[in-house]
Write an enzyme that holds these catalytic residues in place. Structure first.
Site, PDB file in Angstrom:
ATOM      1  N   LEU A  67       9.129   3.665  -8.852  1.00 31.34           N
ATOM      2  CA  LEU A  67       8.592   3.670  -7.501  1.00 31.34           C
ATOM      3  C   LEU A  67       7.138   3.214  -7.587  1.00 31.34           C
ATOM      4  O   LEU A  67       6.428   3.586  -8.527  1.00 31.34           O
ATOM      5  CB  LEU A  67       8.645   5.082  -6.885  1.00 31.34           C
ATOM      6  CG  LEU A  67      10.022   5.699  -6.639  1.00 31.34           C
ATOM      7  CD1 LEU A  67       9.868   7.134  -6.149  1.00 31.34           C
ATOM      8  CD2 LEU A  67      10.800   4.884  -5.613  1.00 31.34           C
ATOM      9  N   ASP A  68       6.695   2.426  -6.617  1.00 27.82           N
ATOM     10  CA  ASP A  68       5.303   1.997  -6.603  1.00 27.82           C
ATOM     11  C   ASP A  68       4.382   3.211  -6.603  1.00 27.82           C
ATOM     12  O   ASP A  68       4.732   4.274  -6.065  1.00 27.82           O
ATOM     13  CB  ASP A  68       5.016   1.152  -5.348  1.00 27.82           C
ATOM     14  CG  ASP A  68       5.746  -0.181  -5.354  1.00 27.82           C
ATOM     15  OD1 ASP A  68       6.255  -0.573  -6.422  1.00 27.82           O
ATOM     16  OD2 ASP A  68       5.800  -0.823  -4.289  1.00 27.82           O
ATOM     17  N   ARG A  69       3.206   3.034  -7.149  1.00 27.62           N
ATOM     18  CA  ARG A  69       2.259   4.147  -7.277  1.00 27.62           C
ATOM     19  C   ARG A  69       1.974   4.865  -5.945  1.00 27.62           C
ATOM     20  O   ARG A  69       1.959   6.096  -5.913  1.00 27.62           O
ATOM     21  CB  ARG A  69       0.949   3.643  -7.901  1.00 27.62           C
ATOM     22  CG  ARG A  69      -0.029   4.769  -8.152  1.00 27.62           C
ATOM     23  CD  ARG A  69      -1.115   4.388  -9.138  1.00 27.62           C
ATOM     24  NE  ARG A  69      -1.802   5.599  -9.596  1.00 27.62           N
ATOM     25  CZ  ARG A  69      -2.615   5.666 -10.631  1.00 27.62           C
ATOM     26  NH1 ARG A  69      -2.854   4.585 -11.345  1.00 27.62           N
ATOM     27  NH2 ARG A  69      -3.180   6.801 -10.985  1.00 27.62           N
ATOM     28  N   ARG A 170       8.215  -2.852   1.388  1.00 25.69           N
ATOM     29  CA  ARG A 170       6.875  -3.016   1.956  1.00 25.69           C
ATOM     30  C   ARG A 170       6.700  -4.396   2.574  1.00 25.69           C
ATOM     31  O   ARG A 170       6.235  -4.534   3.713  1.00 25.69           O
ATOM     32  CB  ARG A 170       5.829  -2.761   0.879  1.00 25.69           C
ATOM     33  CG  ARG A 170       5.890  -1.360   0.303  1.00 25.69           C
ATOM     34  CD  ARG A 170       5.111  -1.201  -0.990  1.00 25.69           C
ATOM     35  NE  ARG A 170       3.665  -1.379  -0.770  1.00 25.69           N
ATOM     36  CZ  ARG A 170       2.762  -1.305  -1.745  1.00 25.69           C
ATOM     37  NH1 ARG A 170       3.159  -1.080  -2.996  1.00 25.69           N
ATOM     38  NH2 ARG A 170       1.480  -1.462  -1.469  1.00 25.69           N
TER      39      ARG A 170
END
Length: 235
Positions: A67-69, A170
């Site tokens: 998962l993205d930060r 996103r």
């Protein structure tokens, strides 16, 4: 204490058996080591397992997805090499069903739909660009979305990605005209002081790779004074 320095505790564990462990990732945690030097989540989970089971030689842990930060929510790790191999195959064959929640400021023109784009990632700038047609070096990205709630002028969108491309949700929501709240990298007018965005991995559903039972793992929303208000739209 920032999320980057906080250890994993029982509170963050959503699911665990002999083969798998799922964590409710905090926004701000990185999944694997990067050039920031911050302690990654996989190391924190290893430390948690080593201490919990008193393993003097440390615990095995396999990373199967990321998962993205700035994203929160359910993330799954393998505790055995057998489970790691089988889970990796399940992700590749799209037998892992992922559901995300996103909060946006702009109401989608259509309350539900399917988005298909071709994405090109610029690794140097760590940003992904979406095209409505195939271009050189692009990867096809597909997701379905549905508007499931509105609260004080913010809209909650449920997203089910078919593919798993970098920054896919996103950039695809931004291309729809609905950038995620806090995601100034993809068009939201301002970033979050907490270095988080309102994108949360809400659910992971799959057949257990060893037990062959259906597993549904849910992750509650972050308790940050904003996100948790949207729990009223929960399952």
């Amino acid at each position: 204490m920032s999320s980057a320095s906080r250890p994993i505790t029982d509170k963050e564990v959503l699911y665990e058996d002999n083969h798998l462990i799922a964590i409710n990732k905090r926004a701000g945690d990185i999944v694997q080591v990067d050039d920031t030097g911050d302690e990654p989540l996989d190391e924190k989970v290893k430390q948690y397992l080593t201490k919990k089971y008193n393993k003097p030689n440390g615990a095995f842990l396999g990373v199967v997805h990321r998962l993205d930060r700035p994203v929160s929510g359910v993330i799954l790790f393998a505790k055995t090499s057998k489970a790691l191999d089988r889970i990796n195959r399940m992700f590749k064959s799209r037998d892992m069903h992922k559901t995300y929640w996103a909060v946006v400021r702009n109401r989608p023109a259509q309350p539900e739909g399917t988005l298909v784009h071709w994405l090109v990632k610029n690794s140097g700038k760590n940003v992904t660009k979406a095209f409505d047609h195939e271009v050189k070096g692009s990867l096809r990205a597909e997701l379905s979305y549905k508007l499931i709630g509105e609260l004080n002028g913010y809209y909650l969108v449920e997203v089910n990605p078919v593919t798993g491309r970098p920054h896919q949700i996103r950039v695809q929501l931004s291309t729809l005209g609905c950038p995620i709240v806090g995601d100034n990298k993809y068009g939201y007018p301002r970033g979050s002081l907490k270095k988080s965005i309102c994108l949360h991995a809400r659910k992971l559903a799959f057949e257990h790779p060893v037990k062959k039972e259906l597993v549904n793992i849910f992750a509650r929303l972050p308790q940050d004074g904003f996100w948790e208000r949207f729990e009223v739209f929960g399952d």
